[in-house]
Each structure stands twice: as C-alpha cells, then as structure tokens.
Scaffold this motif. Structure first.
Motif, PDB file in Angstrom:
ATOM      1  N   PHE B  91      -8.060  13.733 -10.915  1.00  0.00           N
ATOM      2  CA  PHE B  91      -7.140  13.073 -10.006  1.00  0.00           C
ATOM      3  C   PHE B  91      -7.494  11.457  -9.926  1.00  0.00           C
ATOM      4  CE2 PHE B  91      -4.073  13.430  -6.552  1.00  0.00           C
ATOM      5  CZ  PHE B  91      -4.727  12.575  -5.390  1.00  0.00           C
ATOM      6  N   TYR B  92      -6.661  10.766  -9.888  1.00  0.00           N
ATOM      7  CA  TYR B  92      -6.807   9.211 -10.265  1.00  0.00           C
ATOM      8  C   TYR B  92      -6.134   8.802  -8.977  1.00  0.00           C
ATOM      9  CZ  TYR B  92      -8.442  10.241 -14.891  1.00  0.00           C
ATOM     10  OH  TYR B  92      -9.171  10.668 -16.139  1.00  0.00           O
ATOM     11  N   ILE B  93      -6.902   7.770  -8.355  1.00  0.00           N
ATOM     12  CA  ILE B  93      -6.402   7.147  -7.274  1.00  0.00           C
ATOM     13  C   ILE B  93      -6.691   5.421  -7.564  1.00  0.00           C
ATOM     14  CG2 ILE B  93      -6.682   6.872  -4.592  1.00  0.00           C
ATOM     15  CD1 ILE B  93      -7.861   9.678  -4.735  1.00  0.00           C
ATOM     16  N   CYS B  94      -5.629   4.840  -7.192  1.00  0.00           N
ATOM     17  CA  CYS B  94      -5.883   3.551  -7.144  1.00  0.00           C
ATOM     18  C   CYS B  94      -5.796   2.815  -5.495  1.00  0.00           C
ATOM     19  CB  CYS B  94      -4.808   2.783  -7.855  1.00  0.00           C
ATOM     20  SG  CYS B  94      -3.159   2.613  -6.868  1.00  0.00           S
ATOM     21  N   SER B  95      -6.420   1.903  -5.434  1.00  0.00           N
ATOM     22  CA  SER B  95      -6.203   1.071  -3.931  1.00  0.00           C
ATOM     23  C   SER B  95      -6.080  -0.280  -4.159  1.00  0.00           C
ATOM     24  CB  SER B  95      -7.682   1.396  -3.000  1.00  0.00           C
ATOM     25  OG  SER B  95      -8.931   0.637  -3.730  1.00  0.00           O
ATOM     26  N   ALA B  96      -5.877  -0.972  -3.176  1.00  0.00           N
ATOM     27  CA  ALA B  96      -5.431  -2.235  -3.308  1.00  0.00           C
ATOM     28  C   ALA B  96      -5.859  -3.346  -2.031  1.00  0.00           C
ATOM     29  CB  ALA B  96      -3.884  -2.630  -3.497  1.00  0.00           C
ATOM     30  N   ARG B  97      -6.285  -4.519  -2.174  1.00  0.00           N
ATOM     31  CA  ARG B  97      -6.568  -5.173  -0.899  1.00  0.00           C
ATOM     32  C   ARG B  97      -6.135  -6.566  -1.194  1.00  0.00           C
ATOM     33  NH1 ARG B  97     -10.317  -8.353  -1.952  1.00  0.00           N
ATOM     34  NH2 ARG B  97     -12.213  -7.833  -3.082  1.00  0.00           N
ATOM     35  N   TRP B  98      -6.120  -7.382  -0.060  1.00  0.00           N
ATOM     36  CA  TRP B  98      -6.167  -8.718  -0.345  1.00  0.00           C
ATOM     37  C   TRP B  98      -7.188  -9.627   0.404  1.00  0.00           C
ATOM     38  CZ3 TRP B  98      -3.239  -6.237   3.327  1.00  0.00           C
ATOM     39  CH2 TRP B  98      -3.298  -6.392   4.653  1.00  0.00           C
ATOM     40  N   THR B  99      -7.420 -10.747   0.054  1.00  0.00           N
ATOM     41  CA  THR B  99      -8.290 -11.604   0.623  1.00  0.00           C
ATOM     42  C   THR B  99      -7.754 -12.601   1.339  1.00  0.00           C
ATOM     43  OG1 THR B  99      -9.869 -11.225  -1.368  1.00  0.00           O
ATOM     44  CG2 THR B  99     -10.507 -12.943   0.273  1.00  0.00           C
ATOM     45  N   GLY B 100      -8.035 -12.651   2.717  1.00  0.00           N
ATOM     46  CA  GLY B 100      -7.700 -13.668   3.555  1.00  0.00           C
ATOM     47  C   GLY B 100      -8.615 -14.565   4.183  1.00  0.00           C
ATOM     48  N   ARG B 101      -8.309 -15.299   5.135  1.00  0.00           N
ATOM     49  CA  ARG B 101      -9.371 -16.201   5.757  1.00  0.00           C
ATOM     50  C   ARG B 101     -10.460 -15.374   6.168  1.00  0.00           C
ATOM     51  NH1 ARG B 101      -6.107 -20.339   9.099  1.00  0.00           N
ATOM     52  NH2 ARG B 101      -4.897 -18.574   9.836  1.00  0.00           N
ATOM     53  N   GLY B 102     -10.047 -14.346   6.487  1.00  0.00           N
ATOM     54  CA  GLY B 102     -11.426 -13.688   7.218  1.00  0.00           C
ATOM     55  C   GLY B 102     -12.418 -12.654   6.218  1.00  0.00           C
ATOM     56  N   GLY B 103     -11.767 -13.225   5.032  1.00  0.00           N
ATOM     57  CA  GLY B 103     -12.590 -12.521   3.842  1.00  0.00           C
ATOM     58  C   GLY B 103     -11.800 -11.127   3.255  1.00  0.00           C
ATOM     59  N   ASN B 104     -12.694 -10.340   2.575  1.00  0.00           N
ATOM     60  CA  ASN B 104     -12.065  -9.267   1.969  1.00  0.00           C
ATOM     61  C   ASN B 104     -11.338  -8.399   2.954  1.00  0.00           C
ATOM     62  OD1 ASN B 104     -12.268 -10.217  -0.515  1.00  0.00           O
ATOM     63  ND2 ASN B 104     -14.490  -8.934  -0.768  1.00  0.00           N
ATOM     64  N   GLN B 105     -10.047  -7.904   3.011  1.00  0.00           N
ATOM     65  CA  GLN B 105      -9.559  -6.996   3.747  1.00  0.00           C
ATOM     66  C   GLN B 105      -9.696  -5.492   3.401  1.00  0.00           C
ATOM     67  OE1 GLN B 105      -8.029  -8.063   6.804  1.00  0.00           O
ATOM     68  NE2 GLN B 105      -9.027 -10.151   5.738  1.00  0.00           N
ATOM     69  N   PRO B 106      -9.402  -4.613   4.251  1.00  0.00           N
ATOM     70  CA  PRO B 106      -9.709  -3.151   3.905  1.00  0.00           C
ATOM     71  C   PRO B 106      -8.943  -2.799   2.789  1.00  0.00           C
ATOM     72  CG  PRO B 106      -9.475  -3.396   6.166  1.00  0.00           C
ATOM     73  CD  PRO B 106      -9.093  -4.649   5.751  1.00  0.00           C
ATOM     74  N   GLN B 107      -9.422  -1.865   1.965  1.00  0.00           N
ATOM     75  CA  GLN B 107      -8.588  -1.180   0.839  1.00  0.00           C
ATOM     76  C   GLN B 107      -7.645  -0.212   1.392  1.00  0.00           C
ATOM     77  OE1 GLN B 107     -11.026   0.450  -2.506  1.00  0.00           O
ATOM     78  NE2 GLN B 107     -12.570  -1.241  -2.048  1.00  0.00           N
ATOM     79  N   HIS B 108      -6.392  -0.287   0.808  1.00  0.00           N
ATOM     80  CA  HIS B 108      -5.219   0.729   0.955  1.00  0.00           C
ATOM     81  C   HIS B 108      -5.252   1.573  -0.114  1.00  0.00           C
ATOM     82  CE1 HIS B 108      -4.374  -1.231   4.746  1.00  0.00           C
ATOM     83  NE2 HIS B 108      -4.702  -2.420   4.303  1.00  0.00           N
TER      84      HIS B 108
END
Lengths: 115, 118
Positions: B91-108
């Motif tokens: 089972f292969y799962i991907c996640s993604a996040r963005w980096t904002g002014r507050g730093g790394n955001q949680p992975q979705h």
C-alpha cells in the motif's frame, strides 16, 4: 533511536462503549504529537495535534491527552460508533526535522466496533 | 481544504510491468511531497521526500532506480515502480505539505494506492 509504541495492538468493543488507546514515545527533542484515524484501504486523517504545552485536546467524541514528562499520550473515544472502526495511529514529530519532517509513526491500534 | 488526491486507488499487474502512481494537491501548492509504503498491520514507512524542482531524497534501503520519483510542479508528484515484482506489492501512500511563514505545515495524506503484482 526515536520510537513510538502503541497499545493495545487491537481492540474490540461494543457500539456505544468508551475506549482509551495508549501511545508511549521516546522521540527527542519533542515538537508535537498527532493522532490519526486510518480507515481500511484509505490514507490517514488527522484527529488532533498537541504541542508540548498542551495536555488535552478534543475533536468531537475524540479526546487526546499528552503528558510530556512521562512521554505518554492517550486517545479517548466516547460513545463509540460503528464508523469508528479503523486503525488509530500516533505520530510524534521531532524538532530537529530529518526525514518526513522528523515524524515517527506508531504501528497503530486496530479498533473494531461491534453492534 | 488541504485535499490530496492519489491515483489510481488500486492496481493489479503482471510481474515486470512498470506502474506509475500520481499524487496531487488539489487546493494548495505542495512545496514538499512524501512517499510512504505500508505493509499490513505495520506503520507507514517513509520511502522518499521530494521538493518541487529538486531530486528526491531517498531513505536508506530504498532503491532510487527502482522507485522513480518526479515532482515537476507544486501540485503533482509521481512515483513509478519500475519492473515491479510480487515483493513490491504493498500500500503506497503519498502526503503533501506547504511551508508558510510559520514554518512547515502538517502533512496531508492521500488515500493510498493498493499495488498488487502477480
């Protein structure tokens, strides 16, 4: 080595009952702790996130607690429903980052709610 | 918000086939995407981290020539399992996040791809 241990490995309860899942970790330096719900064949969905200064957080019938001194967390599910059947994963993040943003995943507790 | 779509959800193919899995962030720009592998009753195991426009960083023990990762845009990353064999079934799962002014955001996380190699 950073580790996250969850217990029990699996749990079966009757619909309407409450239950508590446990998570012990040795991740350091600690940044935050998240509980995820993963339905069979689906990706994890975030339930709660807690930082060092938070010791409880609720999301509907889900209440997570954190004791940063003993490095333990729990997830309490109230008035369980059939849809609560899933794996519940504890994920701890280290401040220093590293692979996957320094996330260490537990193996999860497989919860089955019986009617 | 913060929806990650993974496609296909299920793949069954013959040994020796190459399989491509797509991971898209639908409503945000993902500066970083992660690829995980999960065996039954096991935790998610990170395979690689990819930043848009850069080469992926693979975890120890993961063959980069076997698992090709492309992150050509801020909304799409692909994982290609080359010359797949039965032991690649997982089972292969991907996640993604963005980096904002507050730093790394949680992975979705995406909903995963069940890969079965016959």
């Amino acid at each position: 080595k950073n580790q996250v241990e969850q217990s029990p490995q699996s749990l079966i309860i009757l619909e309407g009952k409450n239950c508590t899942l446990q998570c012990n970790y040795t991740v350091s330096p600690f940044s935050n702790l998240r509980w995820y719900k993963q339905d069979t064949g689906r990706g994890p969905v975030s339930l709660t996130i807690m930082t060092f200064s938070e010791n409880t957080k609720s999301n509907g019938r889900y209440t997570a607690t954190l004791d940063a001194d003993t490095k333990q967390s729990s997830l309490h599910i109230t008035a369980s429903q059939l849809s609560d059947s899933a794996s519940y994963i504890c994920v701890v993040s280290a401040k220093s980052g590293g692979g996957a943003d320094g996330l260490t995943f537990g193996k999860g507790t497989h919860l089955i709610i019986q009617p | 918000g913060a929806v990650v779509s993974q496609h296909p959800s299920r793949v069954i193919c013959k040994s020796g086939t190459s399989v491509k899995i797509e991971c898209r962030s639908l409503d945000f720009q993902a500066t970083t995407m992660f690829w995980y592998r999960q065996f039954p009753k096991q935790s998610l195991m990170l395979m690689a981290t990819s930043n848009e426009g850069s080469k992926a960083t693979y975890e120890q023990g993961v063959e980069k020539d076997k698992f090709l990762i492309n992150h050509a845009s801020l909304t799409l990353s692909t994982l290609t399992v080359t010359s797949a064999h039965p032991e690649d079934s997982s089972f292969y799962i991907c996640s993604a996040r963005w980096t904002g002014r507050g730093g790394n955001q949680p992975q979705h996380f995406g909903d995963g791809t069940r890969l079965s190699i016959l």
